[in-house]
Write an enzyme that holds these catalytic residues in place. Structure first.
Site, PDB file in Angstrom:
ATOM      1  CB  CYS A   1       0.360   1.870   4.106  1.00 52.25           C
ATOM      2  SG  CYS A   1      -1.357   1.326   3.947  1.00 52.25           S
TER       3      CYS A   1
ATOM      4  CB  CYS B   1      -0.906  -0.047   1.236  1.00 50.02           C
ATOM      5  SG  CYS B   1      -1.739   1.483   1.636  1.00 50.02           S
TER       6      CYS B   1
END
Length: 103
Positions: free
Chosen positions: A33, A30
């Site tokens: 993230c 991600c």
């Protein structure tokens, strides 16, 4: 400091504490993230009264599912085992506001 959860029982023990517990649900693949990780680390230094953790949704998918986490990053804030706030997405201002409101 942000601590990595390795097991579901570590998660259960941590969120039961009588203090603010911030959990960053993330995935290694991600991009947002990865972008927000240094900010979460910084918040952990700014708010020493709270405990900060991260949880890899691919390693502990059952915990993510149980907490209805379907998008990453999602930050859940707990006190005494109860969710007190939820921030979905890489939104540093909203994350900081949620921490400050519950610390």
């Amino acid at each position: 400091m942000v601590t990595q959860f390795k097991t579901a029982s570590e998660f259960d023990s941590a969120i039961a504490q009588d203090k603010l517990v911030v959990v960053d649900f993330y995935a290694t693949w991600c991009g947002p993230c990865k972008m927000i990780a240094p900010m979460i680390e910084k918040f952990s230094e700014q708010y020493p009264q709270a405990d900060f953790y991260k949880l890899d949704v691919d390693e502990l998918g059952d915990v993510a599912q149980k907490n209805e986490v379907s998008a990453m990053p999602t930050l859940l804030l707990f006190k005494n085992g109860k969710e007190v706030a939820k921030v979905v997405g890489a939104n540093p201002a909203a994350i900081k506001q949620a921490i400050a409101a519950n610390a």
